[in-house]
Design a protein around this motif. Structure first.
Motif, PDB file in Angstrom:
ATOM      1  N   LEU A 124      -5.098  -1.660   0.828  1.00 40.14           N
ATOM      2  CA  LEU A 124      -6.189  -2.311   0.102  1.00 40.14           C
ATOM      3  C   LEU A 124      -6.097  -2.017  -1.390  1.00 40.14           C
ATOM      4  O   LEU A 124      -6.337  -2.901  -2.225  1.00 40.14           O
ATOM      5  CB  LEU A 124      -7.532  -1.842   0.662  1.00 40.14           C
ATOM      6  N   ARG A 125      -5.728  -0.782  -1.735  1.00 38.00           N
ATOM      7  CA  ARG A 125      -5.562  -0.449  -3.150  1.00 38.00           C
ATOM      8  C   ARG A 125      -4.416  -1.231  -3.771  1.00 38.00           C
ATOM      9  O   ARG A 125      -4.533  -1.723  -4.904  1.00 38.00           O
ATOM     10  CB  ARG A 125      -5.323   1.046  -3.302  1.00 38.00           C
ATOM     11  N   ALA A 126      -3.307  -1.356  -3.053  1.00 37.35           N
ATOM     12  CA  ALA A 126      -2.151  -2.087  -3.585  1.00 37.35           C
ATOM     13  C   ALA A 126      -2.488  -3.553  -3.830  1.00 37.35           C
ATOM     14  O   ALA A 126      -1.975  -4.171  -4.770  1.00 37.35           O
ATOM     15  CB  ALA A 126      -0.973  -1.972  -2.620  1.00 37.35           C
ATOM     16  N   SER A 251       5.034  -9.102   2.271  1.00 38.97           N
ATOM     17  CA  SER A 251       5.934  -9.997   1.536  1.00 38.97           C
ATOM     18  C   SER A 251       5.905  -9.796   0.030  1.00 38.97           C
ATOM     19  O   SER A 251       6.860 -10.162  -0.662  1.00 38.97           O
ATOM     20  CB  SER A 251       5.606 -11.464   1.850  1.00 38.97           C
ATOM     21  N   GLU A 252       4.810  -9.185  -0.496  1.00 40.76           N
ATOM     22  CA  GLU A 252       4.674  -9.093  -1.953  1.00 40.76           C
ATOM     23  C   GLU A 252       4.480  -7.671  -2.478  1.00 40.76           C
ATOM     24  O   GLU A 252       4.835  -7.401  -3.634  1.00 40.76           O
ATOM     25  CB  GLU A 252       3.506  -9.956  -2.419  1.00 40.76           C
ATOM     26  N   GLN A 253       3.929  -6.771  -1.695  1.00 40.40           N
ATOM     27  CA  GLN A 253       3.655  -5.406  -2.184  1.00 40.40           C
ATOM     28  C   GLN A 253       4.858  -4.520  -1.865  1.00 40.40           C
ATOM     29  O   GLN A 253       4.922  -3.874  -0.822  1.00 40.40           O
ATOM     30  CB  GLN A 253       2.382  -4.863  -1.552  1.00 40.40           C
ATOM     31  N   LEU A 254       5.830  -4.517  -2.779  1.00 36.67           N
ATOM     32  CA  LEU A 254       7.141  -3.931  -2.503  1.00 36.67           C
ATOM     33  C   LEU A 254       7.348  -2.558  -3.143  1.00 36.67           C
ATOM     34  O   LEU A 254       8.364  -1.913  -2.882  1.00 36.67           O
ATOM     35  CB  LEU A 254       8.235  -4.892  -2.979  1.00 36.67           C
ATOM     36  N   ALA A 255       6.421  -2.116  -3.985  1.00 30.35           N
ATOM     37  CA  ALA A 255       6.606  -0.853  -4.699  1.00 30.35           C
ATOM     38  C   ALA A 255       6.433   0.341  -3.760  1.00 30.35           C
ATOM     39  O   ALA A 255       5.654   0.283  -2.801  1.00 30.35           O
ATOM     40  CB  ALA A 255       5.614  -0.750  -5.855  1.00 30.35           C
ATOM     41  N   PRO A 256       7.135   1.443  -4.025  1.00 27.00           N
ATOM     42  CA  PRO A 256       6.956   2.657  -3.214  1.00 27.00           C
ATOM     43  C   PRO A 256       5.534   3.194  -3.335  1.00 27.00           C
ATOM     44  O   PRO A 256       4.839   2.961  -4.322  1.00 27.00           O
ATOM     45  CB  PRO A 256       7.963   3.641  -3.830  1.00 27.00           C
ATOM     46  N   ILE A 257       5.095   3.924  -2.312  1.00 28.03           N
ATOM     47  CA  ILE A 257       3.818   4.618  -2.368  1.00 28.03           C
ATOM     48  C   ILE A 257       4.057   6.116  -2.168  1.00 28.03           C
ATOM     49  O   ILE A 257       5.151   6.529  -1.756  1.00 28.03           O
ATOM     50  CB  ILE A 257       2.814   4.097  -1.325  1.00 28.03           C
ATOM     51  N   THR A 258       3.047   6.897  -2.480  1.00 27.42           N
ATOM     52  CA  THR A 258       3.103   8.350  -2.275  1.00 27.42           C
ATOM     53  C   THR A 258       1.826   8.768  -1.553  1.00 27.42           C
ATOM     54  O   THR A 258       0.939   7.941  -1.307  1.00 27.42           O
ATOM     55  CB  THR A 258       3.181   9.096  -3.608  1.00 27.42           C
ATOM     56  N   ARG A 259       1.722  10.053  -1.254  1.00 27.03           N
ATOM     57  CA  ARG A 259       0.523  10.569  -0.612  1.00 27.03           C
ATOM     58  C   ARG A 259      -0.723  10.258  -1.451  1.00 27.03           C
ATOM     59  O   ARG A 259      -1.805  10.020  -0.920  1.00 27.03           O
ATOM     60  CB  ARG A 259       0.674  12.078  -0.384  1.00 27.03           C
ATOM     61  N   ALA A 260      -0.560  10.246  -2.764  1.00 28.15           N
ATOM     62  CA  ALA A 260      -1.697   9.944  -3.644  1.00 28.15           C
ATOM     63  C   ALA A 260      -2.245   8.534  -3.430  1.00 28.15           C
ATOM     64  O   ALA A 260      -3.406   8.256  -3.739  1.00 28.15           O
ATOM     65  CB  ALA A 260      -1.285  10.108  -5.109  1.00 28.15           C
ATOM     66  N   SER A 261      -1.423   7.655  -2.871  1.00 22.13           N
ATOM     67  CA  SER A 261      -1.848   6.279  -2.641  1.00 22.13           C
ATOM     68  C   SER A 261      -2.946   6.187  -1.591  1.00 22.13           C
ATOM     69  O   SER A 261      -3.675   5.200  -1.536  1.00 22.13           O
ATOM     70  CB  SER A 261      -0.661   5.424  -2.193  1.00 22.13           C
ATOM     71  N   TYR A 262      -3.072   7.217  -0.761  1.00 22.74           N
ATOM     72  CA  TYR A 262      -4.123   7.188   0.256  1.00 22.74           C
ATOM     73  C   TYR A 262      -4.923   8.481   0.289  1.00 22.74           C
ATOM     74  O   TYR A 262      -5.433   8.898   1.322  1.00 22.74           O
ATOM     75  CB  TYR A 262      -3.569   6.871   1.653  1.00 22.74           C
ATOM     76  N   SER A 263      -5.052   9.094  -0.884  1.00 26.39           N
ATOM     77  CA  SER A 263      -5.881  10.286  -1.017  1.00 26.39           C
ATOM     78  C   SER A 263      -7.202   9.924  -1.670  1.00 26.39           C
ATOM     79  O   SER A 263      -7.358   8.857  -2.263  1.00 26.39           O
ATOM     80  CB  SER A 263      -5.153  11.357  -1.844  1.00 26.39           C
ATOM     81  N   LEU A 264      -8.162  10.861  -1.594  1.00 19.85           N
ATOM     82  CA  LEU A 264      -9.467  10.637  -2.211  1.00 19.85           C
ATOM     83  C   LEU A 264      -9.431  10.818  -3.726  1.00 19.85           C
ATOM     84  O   LEU A 264     -10.308  10.343  -4.432  1.00 19.85           O
ATOM     85  CB  LEU A 264     -10.504  11.595  -1.614  1.00 19.85           C
ATOM     86  N   GLY A 265      -8.403  11.502  -4.216  1.00 21.59           N
ATOM     87  CA  GLY A 265      -8.332  11.811  -5.634  1.00 21.59           C
ATOM     88  C   GLY A 265      -8.110  10.601  -6.506  1.00 21.59           C
ATOM     89  O   GLY A 265      -7.686   9.561  -6.062  1.00 21.59           O
TER      90      GLY A 265
END
Length: 265
Positions: A124-126, A251-265
Protein backbone atom coordinates in the motif's frame (compact mmCIF):
# COMPACT_ATOMS: atom_id res chain seq x y z
CA UNK A 1 39.29 -32.48 -6.81
CA UNK A 2 39.11 -32.24 -3.01
CA UNK A 3 35.93 -32.83 -1.04
CA UNK A 4 36.01 -29.16 -0.02
CA UNK A 5 36.13 -27.97 -3.64
CA UNK A 6 33.35 -30.37 -4.62
CA UNK A 7 31.13 -29.08 -1.81
CA UNK A 8 31.71 -25.47 -2.89
CA UNK A 9 30.83 -26.35 -6.47
CA UNK A 10 27.64 -28.30 -5.78
CA UNK A 11 26.37 -25.60 -3.41
CA UNK A 12 25.75 -23.51 -6.52
CA UNK A 13 23.59 -26.17 -8.20
CA UNK A 14 19.92 -25.17 -8.35
CA UNK A 15 18.07 -26.89 -11.19
CA UNK A 16 14.84 -24.89 -10.67
CA UNK A 17 15.32 -22.18 -8.03
CA UNK A 18 18.39 -20.85 -9.76
CA UNK A 19 17.41 -17.23 -9.08
CA UNK A 20 15.79 -17.62 -5.66
CA UNK A 21 14.09 -20.06 -3.34
CA UNK A 22 11.16 -18.77 -1.30
CA UNK A 23 10.29 -20.44 1.99
CA UNK A 24 6.55 -20.18 2.58
CA UNK A 25 4.88 -21.08 5.90
CA UNK A 26 1.10 -21.37 5.75
CA UNK A 27 -1.68 -22.33 8.17
CA UNK A 28 -2.18 -26.08 8.00
CA UNK A 29 -5.66 -25.75 6.48
CA UNK A 30 -4.60 -23.28 3.77
CA UNK A 31 -5.03 -24.69 0.25
CA UNK A 32 -4.90 -21.47 -1.81
CA UNK A 33 -1.63 -19.70 -1.01
CA UNK A 34 0.71 -22.28 -2.51
CA UNK A 35 -1.06 -22.70 -5.88
CA UNK A 36 -1.40 -18.94 -6.28
CA UNK A 37 2.31 -18.50 -5.54
CA UNK A 38 3.19 -21.21 -8.07
CA UNK A 39 1.15 -19.43 -10.75
CA UNK A 40 2.60 -15.97 -10.11
CA UNK A 41 6.26 -16.84 -9.44
CA UNK A 42 8.63 -15.80 -12.25
CA UNK A 43 11.03 -18.15 -14.00
CA UNK A 44 13.87 -19.36 -11.82
CA UNK A 45 12.02 -18.74 -8.54
CA UNK A 46 10.71 -21.73 -6.58
CA UNK A 47 8.47 -22.05 -3.54
CA UNK A 48 9.16 -24.46 -0.67
CA UNK A 49 6.44 -24.65 1.95
CA UNK A 50 5.88 -25.65 5.55
CA UNK A 51 2.76 -25.64 7.71
CA UNK A 52 1.75 -24.37 11.13
CA UNK A 53 -1.16 -26.01 12.91
CA UNK A 54 -4.49 -24.25 12.40
CA UNK A 55 -7.15 -25.85 14.56
CA UNK A 56 -10.35 -24.48 16.00
CA UNK A 57 -12.24 -21.22 15.44
CA UNK A 58 -10.69 -17.81 14.81
CA UNK A 59 -9.69 -16.85 18.37
CA UNK A 60 -6.66 -15.16 19.89
CA UNK A 61 -5.68 -18.44 21.56
CA UNK A 62 -5.63 -20.35 18.28
CA UNK A 63 -3.75 -17.59 16.48
CA UNK A 64 -1.12 -17.61 19.24
CA UNK A 65 -0.80 -21.38 18.90
CA UNK A 66 -0.32 -21.01 15.16
CA UNK A 67 2.35 -18.34 15.70
CA UNK A 68 4.34 -20.80 17.80
CA UNK A 69 3.94 -23.33 14.99
CA UNK A 70 5.35 -20.81 12.51
CA UNK A 71 8.61 -20.63 14.43
CA UNK A 72 8.79 -24.43 14.58
CA UNK A 73 8.15 -24.62 10.83
CA UNK A 74 10.91 -22.10 10.22
CA UNK A 75 13.41 -24.53 11.76
CA UNK A 76 12.49 -27.04 9.06
CA UNK A 77 12.32 -24.50 6.24
CA UNK A 78 15.93 -23.58 7.01
CA UNK A 79 17.08 -27.00 5.78
CA UNK A 80 15.77 -26.16 2.29
CA UNK A 81 18.36 -23.34 2.13
CA UNK A 82 15.79 -20.71 1.14
CA UNK A 83 16.73 -17.11 0.35
CA UNK A 84 13.69 -15.51 2.00
CA UNK A 85 10.96 -16.79 4.29
CA UNK A 86 7.33 -15.65 4.46
CA UNK A 87 4.46 -16.35 6.82
CA UNK A 88 1.47 -16.54 4.50
CA UNK A 89 -1.36 -15.55 6.82
CA UNK A 90 -2.91 -12.09 6.97
CA UNK A 91 -5.03 -12.40 10.10
CA UNK A 92 -2.34 -14.40 11.90
CA UNK A 93 0.23 -11.65 11.34
CA UNK A 94 -2.25 -8.96 12.41
CA UNK A 95 -3.65 -10.59 15.54
CA UNK A 96 -0.14 -11.65 16.65
CA UNK A 97 2.97 -9.46 16.73
CA UNK A 98 4.25 -8.80 13.23
CA UNK A 99 7.73 -7.89 14.48
CA UNK A 100 8.05 -10.99 16.65
CA UNK A 101 6.97 -13.25 13.80
CA UNK A 102 9.43 -11.71 11.32
CA UNK A 103 12.28 -11.64 13.83
CA UNK A 104 11.67 -15.23 14.87
CA UNK A 105 11.56 -16.55 11.30
CA UNK A 106 14.60 -14.58 10.21
CA UNK A 107 16.70 -15.68 13.18
CA UNK A 108 15.91 -19.35 12.64
CA UNK A 109 16.26 -19.40 8.87
CA UNK A 110 19.15 -16.95 8.56
CA UNK A 111 17.40 -15.07 5.76
CA UNK A 112 15.14 -12.03 5.36
CA UNK A 113 11.59 -12.62 6.57
CA UNK A 114 8.21 -11.09 5.86
CA UNK A 115 4.65 -11.86 6.92
CA UNK A 116 1.57 -11.09 4.88
CA UNK A 117 0.44 -8.17 7.04
CA UNK A 118 3.82 -6.50 6.57
CA UNK A 119 3.79 -7.20 2.83
CA UNK A 120 0.39 -5.51 2.57
CA UNK A 121 1.68 -2.44 4.42
CA UNK A 122 4.69 -2.25 2.10
CA UNK A 123 2.48 -2.72 -0.96
CA UNK A 124 0.00 0.00 0.00
CA UNK A 125 2.87 2.37 0.75
CA UNK A 126 4.56 1.59 -2.58
CA UNK A 127 1.31 2.38 -4.39
CA UNK A 128 0.91 5.66 -2.51
CA UNK A 129 -2.36 4.58 -0.90
CA UNK A 130 -3.81 6.66 1.93
CA UNK A 131 -7.44 5.48 1.97
CA UNK A 132 -8.31 1.81 1.47
CA UNK A 133 -11.46 -0.30 1.12
CA UNK A 134 -11.04 -3.74 2.69
CA UNK A 135 -12.80 -7.00 1.87
CA UNK A 136 -12.27 -10.13 3.96
CA UNK A 137 -13.74 -13.57 4.59
CA UNK A 138 -13.41 -13.04 8.35
CA UNK A 139 -15.63 -12.74 11.40
CA UNK A 140 -16.08 -9.40 13.16
CA UNK A 141 -13.34 -10.03 15.75
CA UNK A 142 -10.72 -10.32 13.01
CA UNK A 143 -12.15 -7.46 10.94
CA UNK A 144 -11.92 -5.16 13.96
CA UNK A 145 -8.29 -6.10 14.52
CA UNK A 146 -7.54 -5.62 10.82
CA UNK A 147 -9.01 -2.12 10.82
CA UNK A 148 -7.00 -1.23 13.94
CA UNK A 149 -3.81 -2.62 12.39
CA UNK A 150 -4.16 -0.67 9.15
CA UNK A 151 -5.03 2.53 11.01
CA UNK A 152 -2.01 2.02 13.28
CA UNK A 153 0.15 1.99 10.15
CA UNK A 154 -1.37 5.24 8.91
CA UNK A 155 -4.08 4.12 6.48
CA UNK A 156 -7.67 5.31 6.57
CA UNK A 157 -10.08 2.38 6.22
CA UNK A 158 -13.06 3.86 4.36
CA UNK A 159 -14.98 0.57 4.39
CA UNK A 160 -14.51 -3.01 5.60
CA UNK A 161 -16.79 -5.98 5.08
CA UNK A 162 -16.40 -9.72 5.58
CA UNK A 163 -18.01 -13.03 4.67
CA UNK A 164 -18.35 -13.92 8.38
CA UNK A 165 -16.45 -17.21 8.05
CA UNK A 166 -14.39 -18.52 10.97
CA UNK A 167 -16.78 -19.18 13.83
CA UNK A 168 -15.84 -22.88 13.60
CA UNK A 169 -12.96 -24.94 12.23
CA UNK A 170 -15.10 -26.03 9.30
CA UNK A 171 -15.91 -22.43 8.44
CA UNK A 172 -12.20 -21.59 8.45
CA UNK A 173 -11.67 -24.40 5.94
CA UNK A 174 -14.57 -23.09 3.90
CA UNK A 175 -12.63 -19.92 3.11
CA UNK A 176 -10.48 -22.02 0.78
CA UNK A 177 -13.63 -23.18 -1.03
CA UNK A 178 -14.92 -19.68 -1.85
CA UNK A 179 -14.83 -19.19 -5.65
CA UNK A 180 -12.92 -16.17 -7.01
CA UNK A 181 -16.15 -14.69 -8.39
CA UNK A 182 -17.10 -13.93 -4.78
CA UNK A 183 -13.92 -11.88 -4.37
CA UNK A 184 -14.92 -9.92 -7.48
CA UNK A 185 -18.34 -9.08 -6.06
CA UNK A 186 -16.89 -8.31 -2.64
CA UNK A 187 -14.49 -5.81 -4.19
CA UNK A 188 -17.34 -4.01 -5.93
CA UNK A 189 -19.41 -4.00 -2.73
CA UNK A 190 -16.68 -2.44 -0.58
CA UNK A 191 -15.50 0.13 -3.11
CA UNK A 192 -16.06 3.78 -2.29
CA UNK A 193 -15.29 6.84 -4.45
CA UNK A 194 -12.79 8.08 -1.86
CA UNK A 195 -10.87 4.76 -1.70
CA UNK A 196 -7.43 4.92 -3.33
CA UNK A 197 -7.22 1.11 -3.52
CA UNK A 198 -8.99 -2.15 -2.80
CA UNK A 199 -7.45 -4.66 -0.39
CA UNK A 200 -8.76 -8.25 -0.49
CA UNK A 201 -7.50 -9.91 2.66
CA UNK A 202 -6.68 -13.57 3.44
CA UNK A 203 -4.13 -15.92 1.90
CA UNK A 204 -6.74 -18.71 1.78
CA UNK A 205 -9.13 -16.65 -0.35
CA UNK A 206 -8.80 -17.24 -4.11
CA UNK A 207 -8.32 -13.83 -5.74
CA UNK A 208 -5.62 -13.71 -8.38
CA UNK A 209 -7.89 -14.47 -11.36
CA UNK A 210 -9.92 -11.36 -10.53
CA UNK A 211 -7.24 -8.76 -9.73
CA UNK A 212 -6.80 -7.38 -13.23
CA UNK A 213 -10.52 -7.39 -13.99
CA UNK A 214 -11.32 -5.48 -10.80
CA UNK A 215 -8.57 -2.94 -11.45
CA UNK A 216 -9.76 -2.39 -15.02
CA UNK A 217 -13.39 -1.94 -13.97
CA UNK A 218 -12.88 0.17 -10.84
CA UNK A 219 -9.88 2.16 -12.09
CA UNK A 220 -7.80 1.74 -8.93
CA UNK A 221 -5.13 -0.68 -7.67
CA UNK A 222 -6.08 -3.97 -6.08
CA UNK A 223 -3.87 -5.53 -3.43
CA UNK A 224 -4.48 -9.11 -2.32
CA UNK A 225 -2.78 -11.07 0.42
CA UNK A 226 -1.00 -13.60 -1.79
CA UNK A 227 -0.09 -11.12 -4.51
CA UNK A 228 1.40 -8.75 -1.92
CA UNK A 229 3.29 -11.51 -0.11
CA UNK A 230 4.92 -12.83 -3.29
CA UNK A 231 5.72 -9.26 -4.34
CA UNK A 232 7.29 -8.64 -0.93
CA UNK A 233 9.48 -11.74 -1.21
CA UNK A 234 10.72 -10.81 -4.68
CA UNK A 235 11.44 -7.19 -3.81
CA UNK A 236 13.19 -8.09 -0.53
CA UNK A 237 15.56 -10.13 -2.69
CA UNK A 238 15.95 -7.26 -5.18
CA UNK A 239 14.32 -9.19 -8.01
CA UNK A 240 12.69 -6.57 -10.28
CA UNK A 241 10.47 -8.81 -12.41
CA UNK A 242 7.43 -7.13 -13.94
CA UNK A 243 4.77 -9.83 -13.76
CA UNK A 244 1.72 -9.17 -15.92
CA UNK A 245 -1.89 -10.09 -15.29
CA UNK A 246 -2.02 -9.71 -11.51
CA UNK A 247 -2.38 -5.98 -11.07
CA UNK A 248 -0.24 -2.86 -10.87
CA UNK A 249 1.64 -4.00 -7.79
CA UNK A 250 3.47 -6.82 -9.56
CA UNK A 251 3.67 -5.16 -12.96
CA UNK A 252 4.77 -1.64 -11.95
CA UNK A 253 6.22 -1.58 -8.40
CA UNK A 254 9.65 -2.97 -9.22
CA UNK A 255 11.94 -1.25 -6.69
CA UNK A 256 13.53 -3.26 -3.85
CA UNK A 257 12.04 -3.01 -0.37
CA UNK A 258 13.59 -3.37 3.08
CA UNK A 259 12.30 -4.13 6.56
CA UNK A 260 11.67 -0.39 6.94
CA UNK A 261 9.07 -0.66 4.17
CA UNK A 262 6.74 -2.45 6.57
CA UNK A 263 7.77 -1.06 9.93
CA UNK A 264 5.93 1.45 12.10
CA UNK A 265 8.86 3.87 11.98
Amino acid sequence: MSDHTLMKTTARYRPYGWRAKIGLIVPSTNTINEPEFYRMAPEGVTVHSGRAINAGPATQENYDRMARGVIEAAELIKTAEVDVVAYGCTSGSIVCSLDELCDGMSERVGAPAIATAGAVVAALRALGVKRVAVGTPYIEFVNTREREFLEQYGFEVVSIDGLDLGHTQEERRDIGRVPPQVAYQLARDIDRPEADAIFLSCTNLATIDMIQRIEDELGKPVVTSNQATLWGCLRLLGLPDAIQGYGKLLSEQLAPITRASYSLG
